[in-house]
Design a protein around this motif. Structure first.
Motif, PDB file in Angstrom:
ATOM      1  N   LEU A 165       5.505  -4.644   7.769  1.00  0.00           N
ATOM      2  CA  LEU A 165       4.988  -5.599   6.802  1.00  0.00           C
ATOM      3  C   LEU A 165       5.324  -5.224   5.368  1.00  0.00           C
ATOM      4  O   LEU A 165       5.294  -6.071   4.470  1.00  0.00           O
ATOM      5  N   SER A 166       5.651  -3.969   5.157  1.00  0.00           N
ATOM      6  CA  SER A 166       5.968  -3.545   3.791  1.00  0.00           C
ATOM      7  C   SER A 166       7.342  -3.992   3.331  1.00  0.00           C
ATOM      8  O   SER A 166       7.624  -3.999   2.135  1.00  0.00           O
ATOM      9  N   VAL A 167       8.211  -4.358   4.271  1.00  0.00           N
ATOM     10  CA  VAL A 167       9.567  -4.775   3.904  1.00  0.00           C
ATOM     11  C   VAL A 167       9.873  -6.202   4.326  1.00  0.00           C
ATOM     12  O   VAL A 167      10.903  -6.755   3.925  1.00  0.00           O
ATOM     13  N   ALA A 168       9.054  -6.839   5.139  1.00  0.00           N
ATOM     14  CA  ALA A 168       9.287  -8.206   5.574  1.00  0.00           C
ATOM     15  C   ALA A 168       7.952  -8.873   5.845  1.00  0.00           C
ATOM     16  O   ALA A 168       6.945  -8.213   6.084  1.00  0.00           O
ATOM     17  N   GLY A 169       7.963 -10.190   5.806  1.00  0.00           N
ATOM     18  CA  GLY A 169       6.740 -10.926   6.061  1.00  0.00           C
ATOM     19  C   GLY A 169       6.085 -11.435   4.788  1.00  0.00           C
ATOM     20  O   GLY A 169       6.587 -11.235   3.670  1.00  0.00           O
ATOM     21  N   PRO A 170       4.951 -12.087   4.911  1.00  0.00           N
ATOM     22  CA  PRO A 170       4.279 -12.679   3.737  1.00  0.00           C
ATOM     23  C   PRO A 170       3.881 -11.653   2.679  1.00  0.00           C
ATOM     24  O   PRO A 170       4.026 -11.907   1.487  1.00  0.00           O
ATOM     25  N   LEU A 171       3.380 -10.514   3.114  1.00  0.00           N
ATOM     26  CA  LEU A 171       2.955  -9.515   2.137  1.00  0.00           C
ATOM     27  C   LEU A 171       4.136  -8.998   1.322  1.00  0.00           C
ATOM     28  O   LEU A 171       4.030  -8.820   0.098  1.00  0.00           O
ATOM     29  N   ALA A 172       5.264  -8.771   1.979  1.00  0.00           N
ATOM     30  CA  ALA A 172       6.447  -8.302   1.253  1.00  0.00           C
ATOM     31  C   ALA A 172       6.948  -9.378   0.295  1.00  0.00           C
ATOM     32  O   ALA A 172       7.367  -9.070  -0.830  1.00  0.00           O
ATOM     33  N   TRP A 173       6.898 -10.654   0.719  1.00  0.00           N
ATOM     34  CA  TRP A 173       7.343 -11.726  -0.166  1.00  0.00           C
ATOM     35  C   TRP A 173       6.445 -11.822  -1.391  1.00  0.00           C
ATOM     36  O   TRP A 173       6.938 -11.995  -2.517  1.00  0.00           O
ATOM     37  N   VAL A 174       5.141 -11.713  -1.194  1.00  0.00           N
ATOM     38  CA  VAL A 174       4.205 -11.762  -2.333  1.00  0.00           C
ATOM     39  C   VAL A 174       4.457 -10.601  -3.282  1.00  0.00           C
ATOM     40  O   VAL A 174       4.480 -10.765  -4.508  1.00  0.00           O
ATOM     41  N   ARG A 175       4.662  -9.416  -2.745  1.00  0.00           N
ATOM     42  CA  ARG A 175       4.873  -8.250  -3.598  1.00  0.00           C
ATOM     43  C   ARG A 175       6.197  -8.350  -4.348  1.00  0.00           C
ATOM     44  O   ARG A 175       6.264  -8.024  -5.546  1.00  0.00           O
ATOM     45  N   ASN A 176       7.250  -8.840  -3.704  1.00  0.00           N
ATOM     46  CA  ASN A 176       8.565  -8.893  -4.347  1.00  0.00           C
ATOM     47  C   ASN A 176       8.696 -10.047  -5.334  1.00  0.00           C
ATOM     48  O   ASN A 176       9.454  -9.948  -6.303  1.00  0.00           O
ATOM     49  N   ASN A 177       7.984 -11.138  -5.100  1.00  0.00           N
ATOM     50  CA  ASN A 177       8.164 -12.323  -5.932  1.00  0.00           C
ATOM     51  C   ASN A 177       7.038 -12.557  -6.928  1.00  0.00           C
ATOM     52  O   ASN A 177       7.271 -13.195  -7.955  1.00  0.00           O
ATOM     53  N   LEU A 178       5.844 -12.083  -6.652  1.00  0.00           N
ATOM     54  CA  LEU A 178       4.706 -12.360  -7.525  1.00  0.00           C
ATOM     55  C   LEU A 178       4.189 -11.132  -8.264  1.00  0.00           C
ATOM     56  O   LEU A 178       3.588 -11.272  -9.341  1.00  0.00           O
ATOM     57  N   PHE A 179       4.386  -9.953  -7.702  1.00  0.00           N
ATOM     58  CA  PHE A 179       3.844  -8.741  -8.331  1.00  0.00           C
ATOM     59  C   PHE A 179       4.904  -7.652  -8.383  1.00  0.00           C
ATOM     60  O   PHE A 179       4.629  -6.479  -8.126  1.00  0.00           O
ATOM     61  N   SER A 180       6.125  -8.019  -8.725  1.00  0.00           N
ATOM     62  CA  SER A 180       7.215  -7.045  -8.750  1.00  0.00           C
ATOM     63  C   SER A 180       7.232  -6.188 -10.003  1.00  0.00           C
ATOM     64  O   SER A 180       7.949  -5.204 -10.071  1.00  0.00           O
ATOM     65  N   GLY A 181       6.463  -6.553 -11.013  1.00  0.00           N
ATOM     66  CA  GLY A 181       6.435  -5.798 -12.262  1.00  0.00           C
ATOM     67  C   GLY A 181       5.252  -6.202 -13.116  1.00  0.00           C
ATOM     68  O   GLY A 181       4.523  -7.154 -12.791  1.00  0.00           O
ATOM     69  N   PRO A 182       5.048  -5.538 -14.233  1.00  0.00           N
ATOM     70  CA  PRO A 182       3.890  -5.869 -15.082  1.00  0.00           C
ATOM     71  C   PRO A 182       3.953  -7.308 -15.615  1.00  0.00           C
ATOM     72  O   PRO A 182       2.944  -8.023 -15.598  1.00  0.00           O
ATOM     73  N   VAL A 183       5.118  -7.731 -16.100  1.00  0.00           N
ATOM     74  CA  VAL A 183       5.227  -9.080 -16.649  1.00  0.00           C
ATOM     75  C   VAL A 183       5.035 -10.128 -15.559  1.00  0.00           C
ATOM     76  O   VAL A 183       4.310 -11.122 -15.738  1.00  0.00           O
ATOM     77  N   ASN A 184       5.677  -9.896 -14.409  1.00  0.00           N
ATOM     78  CA  ASN A 184       5.538 -10.836 -13.306  1.00  0.00           C
ATOM     79  C   ASN A 184       4.089 -10.911 -12.817  1.00  0.00           C
ATOM     80  O   ASN A 184       3.569 -11.988 -12.501  1.00  0.00           O
TER      81      ASN A 184
END
Length: 459
Positions: free
Chosen positions: A26-45
């Motif tokens: 789940l850390s590299v694929a799936g909904p949780l990975a998508w949320v982390r990579n697209n919504l919380f990938s950095g401070p500004v994001n």
């Protein structure tokens, strides 16, 4: 070394079958990975995500409450949408939209003649499906229907009167003459073969004009059937003239958008080719037209079309008040479309031109068969973007007194029958939904076309 190997041998194991593939963590694929990579990938994001969530939490519940939960769906007049009358909080007044829906669609078109508008809508829907459906048969016949027969039928049905009957009669005469010519040509091989013998009959048939014009024969016969049906309809029921000043609502919006889209693409292609032409006069005229039209806002073009076009023709030939903005919108869209097409032409590699010329193709054959199909595929997003902008810009025709869809909504806002505090917000929300659905549909179809045409380009 040998003893150690012998000692480990009983414990050796070699797997003969392949393990089943396991799901990724789940850390590299799936909904949780998508949320982390697209919504919380950095401070500004992360900050932007939290800000958007706050806006949604604050605004969406209020909008849902106003437009759905507290909305009024039925009623005969303004009393149904007044809080002091119903004794509860009142949201959107959808009863007003339902009561004025006919006016939003047809404008002031006579009620007894609105069946003509419905037939035009049906003809337009058939043409759109025929053109856009990839598996539809007889595409060339569909092109002839959409660009020739349907506009003539729409003009005859919507306008009516002596002018429409004259156009219908002339079109019927032309179709009959062409059909007679093809019938005569169909008997030429039989007549010649009777004199030359059966051995030469096949040769004569291959050389006959009918063999080469089998496609146009179908078009002429199709046109003949349509004109006969319209003629029977006009003679049996009668089509009284409906002045264009009574047209309005969605009818006018679709009409202006359809005319602008249909004429802007071919004229834009011609202007783009003219701007890239090696003939100085054609290039200069194309550049002047494109830069002049693109250098002024659409409102200016509409004002010029409304006030200047009648000055260039005799008084008895003065263009109709609805025809003037149609010409202005088509000219404006063609200028922008020309630049989009020119971008696709410039993106074509030089080898495509050289390869086409090495095959002995002329200029127009090269453009029609080799260059333009590839250039148009490249600029599909730009073409659709221009179409969407044109569809939304149809609201500007209200400046010159044309009652389009948005103008009909504004006209009903001053009606005392439905004068409530929520009527204005409801009317504009209905307009927003209408324009969004139309533009979203065009956008989604363009994406599907782009994916289908780009399938062969993937590596």
């Amino acid at each position: 070394m040998t003893d150690a190997t012998t000692e480990l041998a009983p414990y050796a194991f070699v797997r003969k079958e392949t393990l089943e593939q396991q799901a990724a963590p789940l850390s590299v694929a799936g909904p949780l990975a998508w949320v982390r990579n697209n919504l919380f990938s950095g401070p500004v994001n992360t900050l932007l995500t939290l800000l958007c969530v706050y806006i949604v939490v604050v605004s969406v519940p209020e909008l849902v409450r106003f437009y759905f939960i507290d909305a009024v769906w039925t009623g005969a007049n303004r009393d149904a949408c007044l809080a002091e009358k119903v004794g509860r909080p009142v949201g959107a007044c959808w009863a007003y939209v339902g009561d004025r829906l006919q006016y939003f669609i047809y404008g002031s078109y006579p009620i007894s003649e609105r069946w003509r508008v419905n037939i035009v809508f049906a003809l337009f829907a058939i043409g759109v499906v025929w053109m856009l459906w990839n598996q539809a048969p007889k595409k060339k016949l569909g092109l002839f229907y959409f660009f020739v027969l349907m506009p003539i039928a729409a003009y005859v049905l919507l306008l009516g009167g002596a002018g429409a009957e004259r156009l219908l009669r002339n079109g019927l005469i032309v179709s009959l003459v062409l059909a007679a010519i093809y019938v005569v040509l169909s008997f030429v091989p039989q007549l010649v073969g009777s004199y030359l013998g059966a051995a030469n009959l096949a040769v004569v048939r291959e050389a006959s004009p009918l063999k080469r014009f089998s496609g146009p024969k179908q078009l002429v016969l199709f046109a003949l059937v349509v004109f006969v049906l319209l003629g029977l309809l006009a003679s049996s029921i009668g089509l009284p003239r409906v002045d264009t000043g009574l047209w309005g609502g969605m009818t006018v919006t679709f009409l202006i958008a359809a005319v602008g889209i249909v004429f802007s693409l071919p004229f834009g292609i011609l202007l783009a080719l003219g701007r890239r032409s090696k003939l100085p006069i054609i290039q200069l005229l194309s550049v002047i037209f494109i830069e002049f039209v693109r250098g002024v806002p659409l409102i200016t073009v509409l004002f010029m079309a409304n006030t200047m076009l009648p000055l260039f023709v005799p008084q008895e030939w003065s263009p109709d008040r609805l025809l003037r903005p149609l010409v202005g919108v088509a000219m404006f869209a063609a200028a922008y479309m020309a630049e989009v097409i020119r971008g696709g032409l410039q993106a074509m590699p030089k080898g495509q031109y050289e390869g086409a010329m090495s095959l002995g193709l002329g200029y127009w054959s090269m453009m029609r068969l080799i260059i333009l199909p590839q250039a148009l595929r490249i600029v599909i997003p730009g073409i659709v973007n221009t179409f969407i902008g044109l569809f939304k810009d149809t609201t500007l025709v209200t400046i010159v007194g044309i009652f389009d869809f948005l103008r009909t909504i504004e006209a009903t806002l001053v009606d005392p029958t439905w004068a409530t505090p929520t009527t204005r917000a409801t009317g504009y929300a209905f307009a927003a939904i209408f324009y969004f659905l139309c533009c979203w549909g065009m956008s989604r179809y363009s994406i599907s076309v782009e994916k289908r045409l780009a399938a062969g380009q993937k590596r």
